[in-house]
Design a protein around this motif. Structure first.
Motif, PDB file in Angstrom:
ATOM      1  N   PRO A   1      38.938  36.136  35.710  1.00 47.82           N
ATOM      2  CA  PRO A   1      40.069  36.998  36.060  1.00 47.82           C
ATOM      3  C   PRO A   1      40.768  36.510  37.317  1.00 47.82           C
ATOM      4  CG  PRO A   1      38.014  38.037  36.708  1.00 47.82           C
ATOM      5  CD  PRO A   1      37.633  36.790  35.969  1.00 47.82           C
ATOM      6  N   LEU A   2      42.014  36.942  37.501  1.00 48.11           N
ATOM      7  CA  LEU A   2      42.728  36.620  38.726  1.00 48.11           C
ATOM      8  C   LEU A   2      42.093  37.362  39.901  1.00 48.11           C
ATOM      9  CD1 LEU A   2      46.438  36.769  37.489  1.00 48.11           C
ATOM     10  CD2 LEU A   2      44.942  34.772  37.697  1.00 48.11           C
ATOM     11  N   GLU A   3      42.271  36.831  41.081  1.00 42.73           N
ATOM     12  CA  GLU A   3      41.648  37.431  42.259  1.00 42.73           C
ATOM     13  C   GLU A   3      42.190  38.827  42.553  1.00 42.73           C
ATOM     14  OE1 GLU A   3      42.117  34.799  45.511  1.00 42.73           O
ATOM     15  OE2 GLU A   3      40.814  33.219  44.675  1.00 42.73           O
ATOM     16  N   ASP A   4      43.453  39.061  42.229  1.00 45.53           N
ATOM     17  CA  ASP A   4      44.055  40.362  42.546  1.00 45.53           C
ATOM     18  C   ASP A   4      44.259  41.249  41.320  1.00 45.53           C
ATOM     19  OD1 ASP A   4      45.897  38.710  41.407  1.00 45.53           O
ATOM     20  OD2 ASP A   4      47.565  39.258  42.723  1.00 45.53           O
ATOM     21  N   ASN A   5      43.746  40.832  40.158  1.00 45.09           N
ATOM     22  CA  ASN A   5      43.949  41.637  38.950  1.00 45.09           C
ATOM     23  C   ASN A   5      42.805  41.362  37.974  1.00 45.09           C
ATOM     24  OD1 ASN A   5      44.844  43.170  36.823  1.00 45.09           O
ATOM     25  ND2 ASN A   5      46.785  42.109  36.556  1.00 45.09           N
ATOM     26  N   LEU A   6      41.900  42.327  37.871  1.00 42.79           N
ATOM     27  CA  LEU A   6      40.755  42.177  36.988  1.00 42.79           C
ATOM     28  C   LEU A   6      41.148  42.227  35.517  1.00 42.79           C
ATOM     29  CD1 LEU A   6      37.630  41.969  36.851  1.00 42.79           C
ATOM     30  CD2 LEU A   6      37.563  44.478  36.845  1.00 42.79           C
ATOM     31  N   PHE A   7      42.323  42.768  35.219  1.00 37.71           N
ATOM     32  CA  PHE A   7      42.739  42.945  33.826  1.00 37.71           C
ATOM     33  C   PHE A   7      43.638  41.811  33.330  1.00 37.71           C
ATOM     34  CE2 PHE A   7      41.360  47.087  35.133  1.00 37.71           C
ATOM     35  CZ  PHE A   7      40.786  47.635  34.001  1.00 37.71           C
TER      36      PHE A   7
END
Length: 326
Positions: free
Chosen positions: A33-39
């Motif tokens: 996942p992206l560091e600032d967005n788990l979704f």
């Protein structure tokens, strides 16, 4: 600023668990996942061997809904590949275009292996699909190794482990491949075929539905309808199958404005024949009603006879008493 998530949320718990399981790249795939967005996840998959995509390394995005894993993710390819459109949600049986085929037991690992399996299949006009020639796909496979993602800063040359013949797949990979085999790789093909079938059925001229009476005297009515399509009147349609029950047939009167007198008589005969089960039912029930009436009359007669007997006894007792007093 670090993003805080509700650790009690089922989707958050599931995604954190999968991120831990997929933290290390393999020879075939990698996703995190992206560091600032788990979704929102970014993934990298290797093209399947012995195909037009052999040697290619393809990068993409997976956008997961808040209801994951109860609802499927959306998959977007970022690397030109000749099979899927770039930057567009692709239509697969594991993507958000087909929530009816998604299973909560599937995971991101399963989706990655399924994407690899989908690549050699034919698009045939499905959403987000392309049908490039084999030479074009092979050329794009060579160029894919030079692709770098500007969002997650992933380099295709170092995103996956180098291929080796002696590598042993992990237990998780084996389980994911077994789940991926359950996915219908031809789901998008069926979708496009069904759409083409529906379009052809809509363009085809309707077949007349003819109703004929018992004596084969004349045609009663003709109404346009395709075979297997129910009519408002619930009559017989193209393949001589009945649609609806008799009550629906009797409740909707047919259009008689364009019928000749002979056809109207035939239609009346047809309606009388339809009502015969109701009249025969009344005849079957009639003896029961007669027996009930006879029983009621017998009870009334017996009651009157008993009352007359009691009255006579009382009268005779009074007469005897009067004679005794005299």
């Amino acid at each position: 600023m670090e993003v805080q998530y509700n650790l009690r949320n089922p989707a958050v718990k599931r995604l954190m668990k999968e991120a831990q399981e997929l933290r290390d790249p393999t020879e075939q795939y990698h996703a995190q996942p992206l560091e600032d967005n788990l979704f929102e996840w970014h993934f990298t998959v290797r093209g399947p061997p012995d195909s037009d995509f052999d040697g290619g390394v393809y990068h993409g995005r997976i956008v997961l809904p808040p209801e994951y894993p109860m609802k499927p993710p959306s998959i977007i390819l970022l690397t030109p590949n000749g099979r899927f459109e770039v930057g567009k949600k692709i239509c697969l049986s594991i993507s958000g275009h087909h929530p009816e085929t998604w299973q909560p037991s599937w995971s991101i690992r399963t989706a990655l292996l399924a994407i690899i399996g989908f690549m050699p299949t034919k698009g045939e006009g499905a959403i987000g699909s392309l049908d490039y020639t084999p030479d074009e796909r092979k050329a794009l496979a060579k160029k894919s190794q030079d692709f770098n993602c500007e969002i997650c800063a992933t380099c295709m040359k170092t995103a996956l482990l180098a291929c080796s013949e002696s590598s042993i797949p992990s237990l998780a990979d084996v389980e994911a491949k077994e789940l991926a085999k359950q996915i219908n790789f031809k789901a998008e093909t069926h979708t496009s075929s069904n759409a083409a079938t529906e379009s052809a059925a809509a363009a085809a001229p309707p077949a007349p539905a003819t109703i004929i009476n018992e004596n084969q005297d004349s045609q009663v009515s003709q109404q346009p309808a395709s075979a297997g399509t129910s009519l408002e009147t619930g009559m017989i349609i193209g393949d001589d199958t009945h649609v609806g029950n008799q009550e629906d047939t009797q409740s909707v009167p047919p259009n008689t404005t364009s019928l000749s007198p002979r056809q109207r008589r035939a239609q009346q005969q047809q309606q009388q024949q339809t009502r015969r089960p109701t009249s025969s039912y009344s005849q079957v029930r009639q003896p029961t009603n007669t027996n009930q009436i006879g029983s009621t009359i017998l009870i009334v007669v017996l009651t009157l006879a008993l009352a007359a007997l009691i009255f006579r006894r009382i009268y005779m007792a009074n007469e005897y008493r009067f004679d005794y007093e005299l």
